[in-house]
Design a protein around this motif. Sequence first.
Motif, PDB file in Angstrom:
ATOM      1  N   LEU A  64       0.864  -1.174   0.000  1.00 53.42           N
ATOM      2  CA  LEU A  64       0.000   0.000   0.000  1.00 53.42           C
ATOM      3  C   LEU A  64       0.903   1.226   0.000  1.00 53.42           C
ATOM      4  O   LEU A  64       2.112   1.118   0.223  1.00 53.42           O
ATOM      5  N   ASP A  65       0.326   2.403  -0.212  1.00 56.31           N
ATOM      6  CA  ASP A  65       1.133   3.624  -0.176  1.00 56.31           C
ATOM      7  C   ASP A  65       0.247   4.800   0.196  1.00 56.31           C
ATOM      8  O   ASP A  65      -0.268   5.508  -0.667  1.00 56.31           O
ATOM      9  N   ALA A  66       0.061   4.998   1.517  1.00 56.69           N
ATOM     10  CA  ALA A  66      -0.818   6.066   1.967  1.00 56.69           C
ATOM     11  C   ALA A  66      -0.585   6.341   3.447  1.00 56.69           C
ATOM     12  O   ALA A  66       0.101   5.580   4.137  1.00 56.69           O
ATOM     13  N   ASP A  67      -1.142   7.421   3.912  1.00 59.23           N
ATOM     14  CA  ASP A  67      -1.180   7.708   5.345  1.00 59.23           C
ATOM     15  C   ASP A  67      -2.080   6.666   6.008  1.00 59.23           C
ATOM     16  O   ASP A  67      -3.185   6.386   5.526  1.00 59.23           O
ATOM     17  N   SER A  68      -1.636   6.077   7.102  1.00 57.98           N
ATOM     18  CA  SER A  68      -2.413   4.982   7.701  1.00 57.98           C
ATOM     19  C   SER A  68      -3.732   5.441   8.303  1.00 57.98           C
ATOM     20  O   SER A  68      -4.583   4.613   8.621  1.00 57.98           O
ATOM     21  N   SER A  69      -3.929   6.760   8.445  1.00 67.12           N
ATOM     22  CA  SER A  69      -5.230   7.237   8.922  1.00 67.12           C
ATOM     23  C   SER A  69      -6.334   6.923   7.924  1.00 67.12           C
ATOM     24  O   SER A  69      -7.523   6.960   8.266  1.00 67.12           O
ATOM     25  N   THR A  70      -5.949   6.596   6.685  1.00 62.18           N
ATOM     26  CA  THR A  70      -6.944   6.224   5.663  1.00 62.18           C
ATOM     27  C   THR A  70      -7.228   4.728   5.640  1.00 62.18           C
ATOM     28  O   THR A  70      -8.086   4.278   4.883  1.00 62.18           O
ATOM     29  N   PHE A  71      -6.518   3.944   6.449  1.00 65.15           N
ATOM     30  CA  PHE A  71      -6.669   2.493   6.418  1.00 65.15           C
ATOM     31  C   PHE A  71      -7.880   2.043   7.235  1.00 65.15           C
ATOM     32  O   PHE A  71      -8.280   2.687   8.202  1.00 65.15           O
ATOM     33  N   GLY A  72      -8.425   0.914   6.841  1.00 68.62           N
ATOM     34  CA  GLY A  72      -9.546   0.310   7.556  1.00 68.62           C
ATOM     35  C   GLY A  72      -9.609  -1.167   7.240  1.00 68.62           C
ATOM     36  O   GLY A  72      -8.613  -1.777   6.814  1.00 68.62           O
ATOM     37  N   PRO A  73     -10.778  -1.800   7.396  1.00 65.63           N
ATOM     38  CA  PRO A  73     -10.898  -3.245   7.182  1.00 65.63           C
ATOM     39  C   PRO A  73     -10.403  -3.724   5.829  1.00 65.63           C
ATOM     40  O   PRO A  73      -9.783  -4.798   5.736  1.00 65.63           O
ATOM     41  N   ALA A  74     -10.631  -2.975   4.762  1.00 66.04           N
ATOM     42  CA  ALA A  74     -10.179  -3.411   3.441  1.00 66.04           C
ATOM     43  C   ALA A  74      -8.661  -3.501   3.386  1.00 66.04           C
ATOM     44  O   ALA A  74      -8.093  -4.449   2.816  1.00 66.04           O
ATOM     45  N   GLU A  75      -7.985  -2.523   3.991  1.00 67.41           N
ATOM     46  CA  GLU A  75      -6.522  -2.530   3.993  1.00 67.41           C
ATOM     47  C   GLU A  75      -5.977  -3.623   4.903  1.00 67.41           C
ATOM     48  O   GLU A  75      -4.924  -4.214   4.617  1.00 67.41           O
ATOM     49  N   TRP A  76      -6.668  -3.942   6.000  1.00 63.78           N
ATOM     50  CA  TRP A  76      -6.230  -5.061   6.846  1.00 63.78           C
ATOM     51  C   TRP A  76      -6.267  -6.361   6.041  1.00 63.78           C
ATOM     52  O   TRP A  76      -5.341  -7.172   6.129  1.00 63.78           O
ATOM     53  N   ASP A  77      -7.323  -6.547   5.262  1.00 63.18           N
ATOM     54  CA  ASP A  77      -7.415  -7.752   4.433  1.00 63.18           C
ATOM     55  C   ASP A  77      -6.274  -7.813   3.421  1.00 63.18           C
ATOM     56  O   ASP A  77      -5.674  -8.874   3.202  1.00 63.18           O
ATOM     57  N   VAL A  78      -5.968  -6.678   2.798  1.00 61.32           N
ATOM     58  CA  VAL A  78      -4.880  -6.636   1.812  1.00 61.32           C
ATOM     59  C   VAL A  78      -3.554  -7.010   2.463  1.00 61.32           C
ATOM     60  O   VAL A  78      -2.769  -7.801   1.919  1.00 61.32           O
ATOM     61  N   LEU A  79      -3.284  -6.473   3.634  1.00 62.79           N
ATOM     62  CA  LEU A  79      -2.017  -6.744   4.303  1.00 62.79           C
ATOM     63  C   LEU A  79      -1.921  -8.180   4.789  1.00 62.79           C
ATOM     64  O   LEU A  79      -0.855  -8.812   4.688  1.00 62.79           O
ATOM     65  N   VAL A  80      -3.005  -8.717   5.318  1.00 62.16           N
ATOM     66  CA  VAL A  80      -3.002 -10.122   5.738  1.00 62.16           C
ATOM     67  C   VAL A  80      -2.690 -11.023   4.552  1.00 62.16           C
ATOM     68  O   VAL A  80      -1.866 -11.943   4.638  1.00 62.16           O
ATOM     69  N   ASP A  81      -3.322 -10.750   3.420  1.00 65.19           N
ATOM     70  CA  ASP A  81      -3.061 -11.550   2.218  1.00 65.19           C
ATOM     71  C   ASP A  81      -1.608 -11.417   1.771  1.00 65.19           C
ATOM     72  O   ASP A  81      -0.968 -12.402   1.368  1.00 65.19           O
ATOM     73  N   ALA A  82      -1.069 -10.197   1.824  1.00 68.68           N
ATOM     74  CA  ALA A  82       0.298  -9.960   1.368  1.00 68.68           C
ATOM     75  C   ALA A  82       1.307 -10.695   2.242  1.00 68.68           C
ATOM     76  O   ALA A  82       2.240 -11.328   1.729  1.00 68.68           O
ATOM     77  N   VAL A  83       1.139 -10.612   3.561  1.00 70.20           N
ATOM     78  CA  VAL A  83       2.068 -11.288   4.461  1.00 70.20           C
ATOM     79  C   VAL A  83       1.974 -12.798   4.295  1.00 70.20           C
ATOM     80  O   VAL A  83       2.987 -13.511   4.288  1.00 70.20           O
ATOM     81  N   ASP A  85       1.167 -14.364   1.613  1.00 65.02           N
ATOM     82  CA  ASP A  85       1.790 -14.699   0.344  1.00 65.02           C
ATOM     83  C   ASP A  85       3.318 -14.704   0.462  1.00 65.02           C
ATOM     84  O   ASP A  85       3.992 -15.584  -0.071  1.00 65.02           O
ATOM     85  N   VAL A  86       3.871 -13.726   1.178  1.00 62.31           N
ATOM     86  CA  VAL A  86       5.322 -13.683   1.379  1.00 62.31           C
ATOM     87  C   VAL A  86       5.800 -14.923   2.127  1.00 62.31           C
ATOM     88  O   VAL A  86       6.817 -15.542   1.772  1.00 62.31           O
ATOM     89  N   LEU A  87       5.065 -15.320   3.145  1.00 58.01           N
ATOM     90  CA  LEU A  87       5.482 -16.462   3.965  1.00 58.01           C
ATOM     91  C   LEU A  87       5.221 -17.809   3.287  1.00 58.01           C
ATOM     92  O   LEU A  87       5.627 -18.846   3.817  1.00 58.01           O
ATOM     93  N   ALA A  88       4.586 -17.790   2.135  1.00 58.98           N
ATOM     94  CA  ALA A  88       4.450 -19.033   1.371  1.00 58.98           C
ATOM     95  C   ALA A  88       5.802 -19.500   0.834  1.00 58.98           C
ATOM     96  O   ALA A  88       5.959 -20.662   0.463  1.00 58.98           O
ATOM     97  N   ASP A  89       6.778 -18.589   0.817  1.00 57.17           N
ATOM     98  CA  ASP A  89       8.134 -18.925   0.379  1.00 57.17           C
ATOM     99  C   ASP A  89       8.925 -19.439   1.586  1.00 57.17           C
ATOM    100  O   ASP A  89       9.204 -18.684   2.520  1.00 57.17           O
TER     101      ASP A  89
END
Length: 337
Positions: A64-83, A85-89
């Motif tokens: 993501l690329d933003a001030d975290s004051s704009t984050f909410g449930p949608a961004e939590w889902d994105v980050l959970v998926d990203a982490v 995916d990284v740990l699948a390696d």
Amino acid sequence: MNSAQTSTDTPHVVICTTGGTITASTAAGGVVVAGDSDPATRAMLDDLRAVLPDSVRVSARAVLDADSSTFGPAEWDVLVDAVEDVLADPGVSGVVVTHGTDTLEETAMALDLVHRDPRPVAITGAQLPADHPDADGPANLLDAVLLAADPVSRDLGVLVVLGRAILQARGVRKWHTTDAVAFARNAPDLPVEGLPAELERPTLRGRARFTDARVDVVACPPGSDAVALRACIAAGARGLVLEGSGSGNLPPLVAEAVAELAVERPDVVVVAGTRVPRGEATATYSGPGGGAELAAHGVLSCGYLRSGQARVLLAALLSTADPVEVRRLWDRYHLYS
């Protein structure tokens, strides 16, 4: 997240970037601008590699690329998926998430609830922008990477690393707007002997989708009524976190509405917390609005969590279980029931 066995002989740490003050710049008038942080991220990584031991390898992934004051449930889902995916390696030793400090406590909680992998996830940020002469981001990032690369950090879940402090995710909250030591952790005293209670961090059985369940936080200061509570229900809230006073007590008019809600809408899960910064919210007091009376109407207590993290937990549970099951499971997942 998976539980792959990995080698830590040559640590490889992946940094998931999300913007925030750590890569922000200063505009005219001293205004801090987050977003469009690619140049700052590249410079940050170059500086990091210059001071890291040769044995530690780092790579970066922009999430993501933003001030975290704009984050909410949608961004939590994105980050959970990203982490995940990284740990699948299996060649990855640990993950660092760079994040704005405004909502870092919510993201840390969201990640920790689903993080079943033994490899560490360290989340860090900064209080000063990247172009400040005293920028704290580089030191925080170095600490986070070294922690994520160290085998001693395995099995501790998500760790908040900022201002030379290392804190487990549950119970963390931002306690100062500008101090370098930005976060503190609300938790009971640890036992002198035996396994520290904080190491017992149950994770959710299924994959939570935080956008699946609307949960609202309602401030309930002395003398307040139920207008805000009812508006949230009308807007579709499936859960409410009511921020009361003391050990989790609510004003009489709010308590009256909660009692009615228990009869009219048992599908809505209500949690009572407190505006007090430290200590446990418990169902202790009798009388109108007292925690004990609220509990009799099925209201849950936040324990050592405060409203932001309690909201994350309630949304996670509501996305994976029905309200009856959520009430049964609640004390298992919040901090030290």
